[in-house]
Enzyme design. Structure first.
Site, short mmCIF file in Angstrom:
data_model
loop_
_atom_site.label_atom_id
_atom_site.label_comp_id
_atom_site.label_asym_id
_atom_site.label_seq_id
_atom_site.Cartn_x
_atom_site.Cartn_y
_atom_site.Cartn_z
N MET A 34 0.79 -1.23 0.00
CA MET A 34 0.00 0.00 0.00
C MET A 34 0.82 1.29 0.00
O MET A 34 0.25 2.37 0.09
CB MET A 34 -0.96 0.01 1.20
CG MET A 34 -2.02 -1.06 1.13
SD MET A 34 -3.02 -0.96 -0.36
CE MET A 34 -4.02 0.45 0.08
N ALA A 86 -8.03 -12.82 -13.31
CA ALA A 86 -6.95 -12.03 -13.93
C ALA A 86 -5.71 -11.90 -13.04
O ALA A 86 -4.64 -12.40 -13.39
CB ALA A 86 -7.48 -10.65 -14.31
N ASP A 110 0.85 3.62 -10.08
CA ASP A 110 0.32 2.85 -11.22
C ASP A 110 0.79 3.41 -12.57
O ASP A 110 0.14 3.20 -13.59
CB ASP A 110 -1.22 2.81 -11.20
CG ASP A 110 -1.78 2.22 -9.92
OD1 ASP A 110 -1.16 1.30 -9.37
OD2 ASP A 110 -2.83 2.71 -9.45
N HIS A 134 -2.22 -4.33 -10.49
CA HIS A 134 -3.31 -3.38 -10.21
C HIS A 134 -4.61 -3.98 -10.74
O HIS A 134 -4.65 -4.49 -11.86
CB HIS A 134 -3.03 -2.03 -10.90
CG HIS A 134 -4.11 -1.03 -10.63
ND1 HIS A 134 -4.25 -0.41 -9.41
CD2 HIS A 134 -5.12 -0.56 -11.40
CE1 HIS A 134 -5.29 0.39 -9.43
NE2 HIS A 134 -5.84 0.33 -10.63
N LEU A 145 6.65 3.90 -3.53
CA LEU A 145 8.10 3.97 -3.33
C LEU A 145 8.66 5.19 -4.04
O LEU A 145 8.18 5.60 -5.10
CB LEU A 145 8.74 2.69 -3.86
CG LEU A 145 8.29 1.41 -3.12
CD1 LEU A 145 8.70 0.17 -3.91
CD2 LEU A 145 8.87 1.37 -1.71
C1 GRF Z 1 -5.06 -6.63 -5.16
O1 GRF Z 1 -6.30 -6.30 -5.70
C2 GRF Z 1 -3.95 -5.96 -5.94
O2 GRF Z 1 -4.23 -5.84 -7.28
C3 GRF Z 1 -3.88 -4.61 -5.29
O3 GRF Z 1 -4.12 -4.85 -3.93
C4 GRF Z 1 -4.88 -6.05 -3.77
C5 GRF Z 1 -4.13 -6.95 -2.86
O4 GRF Z 1 -4.80 -8.12 -2.54
N1 GRF Z 1 -2.65 -3.94 -5.62
P1 GRF Z 1 -4.04 -9.33 -1.87
O5 GRF Z 1 -3.38 -8.81 -0.59
O6 GRF Z 1 -3.04 -9.87 -2.83
O7 GRF Z 1 -5.11 -10.33 -1.55
#
Ligand code: GRF
Length: 211
Positions: free
Chosen positions: A94, A183, A154, A113, A97
Site C-alpha cells: 500500500m 486475472a 500505477d 493493479h 516507493l
Molecule cells: C489486489 O487487488 C492488488 O491488485 C492490489 O491490492 C490487492 C491486494 O490483494 N494492488 P491481496 O493482498 O493480494 O489479496
C-alpha cells in the site's frame, strides 16, 4: 549456486496474490525465480501467515516506525540487500516507493493493479474503491494490469493485461473477487516468471515479451 532470481514480495494485507505466486512456485510454473522473502509494511497481516506456512521467511518493515520515508526505505533496502534480492514484486503493497528507491532496482520492480490501466488507477484507486468506481462509471469490461513500478502511482510501463467482463448487477465485492481469480492471480505469476527468465524488455513505455 542456483541461477534463479531471488524474489522479494512486498505486501500490506491478505496476500492472495502472494498465495498465487507461492502456488505457482509449488506447481513448477515459477522456475526462473524463487520467493526468498516476504516483507510486510505492517505486523499481523495474513500474508505473513501464508509465507510462514509455505516455509518462506517473512519480515516486517513498518513505515510508522520511521520518522520519514527516506529512513523507512533505507531500512527496506538494507533488508533486501542482506538477502541479495534481485526482483521485487508488489502484491497489495500500500505504499508508494520513491524515485530514489525505484532506481535501485531498474526494471526489476513490478506491481499488480486490479483494473485495465490507464483506467481506474492512480492515487486513491486501491482495494474495493477501484471496483466501485468501475461500476459507477458503467464500464462493461475491467481487468488487471501488471506493470513496472516507477515513482508515479500505477504509472510504470505495462507488462501484461487481462480483461474481465462485468456481469450486470454484480456487487463491487464480487467483482473484486472475480478480477482476482480470473486475472490478477493468473497474470502476476506469469509476469514474475517472464521477468525472472529475462523475457521482458522495455523500450520507453513499450514492453516486449519474448516467450
Ligand atoms: C489486489 O487487488 C492488488 O491488485 C492490489 O491490492 C490487492 C491486494 O490483494 N494492488 P491481496 O493482498 O493480494 O489479496
Amino acid at each position: 549456486m542456483s541461477n534463479k532470481k531471488r524474489i522479494g514480495v512486498l505486501v500490506s494485507g491478505g496476500g492472495t496474490n502472494l498465495q498465487a505466486l507461492i502456488d505457482a512456485q509449488a506447481r513448477g510454473e515459477l522456475t526462473s525465480g524463487e520467493i526468498a522473502v516476504v516483507v510486510a509494511s505492517k505486523p499481523g497481516v495474513f500474508a505473513l501467515e501464508r509465507a510462514a506456512k509455505a516455509g518462506i521467511e517473512g519480515i516486517v518493515v513498518e513505515r510508522k516506525s520511521f520518522s520519514d520515508k527516506a529512513s523507512f526505505e533505507a531500512k527496506l533496502l538494507e533488508e533486501l540487500s542482506n538477502r541479495q534480492i534481485d526482483i521485487l514484486i508488489l502484491a497489495g503493497f500500500m505504499l508508494v516507493l520513491s524515485d530514489d528507491f525505484v532506481k535501485q532496482f531498474p526494471d526489476r520492480i513490478i506491481n499488480v493493479h486490479p483494473a485495465l490501466i490507464p483506467s481506474f488507477c492512480g492515487d486513491g484507486f486501491y482495494g474495493l474503491h477501484v471496483h466501485e468506481r468501475a461500476l459507477e462509471y458503467g464500464v462493461k469490461v475491467t481487468g488487471a494490469t501488471v506493470h513496472f513500478v516507477n515513482e508515479v502511482t500505477d504509472g510504470g510501463a505495462i507488462i501484461l493485461q487481462k480483461a474481465v467482463e462485468i456481469p450486470e448487477g454484480i456487487s463491487a465485492e464480487d467483482l473484486q473477487q472475480k478480477v482476482m481469480k480470473e486475472a490478477e492471480h493468473i497474470l502476476l505469476p506469469k509476469a514474475a516468471e517472464l521477468l525472472c527468465a529475462g523475457k521482458v524488455k522495455r523500450d520507453g513505455r513499450r514492453v516486449m515479451i519474448y516467450e
